[in-house]
Design an enzyme around this catalytic site. Sequence first.
Site, PDB file in Angstrom:
ATOM      1  CG  ASP A   1      -1.723   1.216   1.415  1.00 19.64           C
ATOM      2  OD1 ASP A   1      -2.389   1.611   0.447  1.00 19.64           O
ATOM      3  OD2 ASP A   1      -1.690   1.798   2.518  1.00 19.64           O
TER       4      ASP A   1
ATOM      5  CG  ASP B   1      -1.760   7.787   1.342  1.00 23.03           C
ATOM      6  OD1 ASP B   1      -0.941   8.705   1.475  1.00 23.03           O
ATOM      7  OD2 ASP B   1      -2.609   7.760   0.424  1.00 23.03           O
TER       8      ASP B   1
ATOM      9  CG  ASP C   1      -1.552   2.211   6.693  1.00 25.32           C
ATOM     10  OD1 ASP C   1      -1.818   3.259   7.307  1.00 25.32           O
ATOM     11  OD2 ASP C   1      -1.897   2.002   5.509  1.00 25.32           O
TER      12      ASP C   1
END
Length: 253
Positions: A29, A31, A190
């Site tokens: 991922d 961000d 995250d």
Amino acid sequence: MAASAGENSKESSASSLARLAPLQAVLFDIDGTLCDSDPFHYLAFCEMLLEIGYNGGVPVDEEWFVKTISGKHNDDLVSVFFPNDHERGVKFLDDKEALFRRLAKEQLKPLNGLYKLRKWIEDRGLKRAAVTNAPRENAELCINQLGLADFFDALILGSDCKHAKPYPDPYLKALEVLNVSKDHTFVFEDSVSGIKAGVAAEMSVVGLANRNPSQLLMEANPTFLIKDYEDPKLWAALEEIDKMSRTEKKTIA
């Protein structure tokens, strides 16, 4: 002497990825996974939401941000802010992303240990892709500022798929583009939304608990959680992958 709970946890985490050997690819991922960009998203939302009088003009807090915003695609957020005015909702989020880019430009920093992990991946010739719900301009800003433009083989956007995260589509597309197997690939994520997407794609997901609460992330069933890319649990797991790969090569020889 009996092993401590921490040692048992580390051993369990390590063995959980060893079955992926020989490893083919690693998916990330962006961000909150490559860089700690969430504070800039949070600031942008705070400013924009105050302008429209959201929540009665009371500033939103980080807990609200984590539960409502983190990891979600903008298409899914339009109705949160403007349930009866889709066009206005789209413009609001476009303006918010532009503000994010102004706030984040030149300030994004890699998560601890990212470049160490990059070397480990490159040294083994593994394929890699960035898989994100972010708009292309945001994704490219982050990747370029981190010096990773030449690192990734592909950039997969949620908006280019039938469904964005938490659906598995973006990760399934990454597997297809890289021409690799889910049984020899794992994911770094995250957010709850991202972890759910990787799990739904039947892949092992290493969760990063750098901002989102560990308890919340564990509800999405990651393989295990790490604090950042310096976490000993991660490197124990990578060493087990290397050991298993060496064993398989000897067996074949």
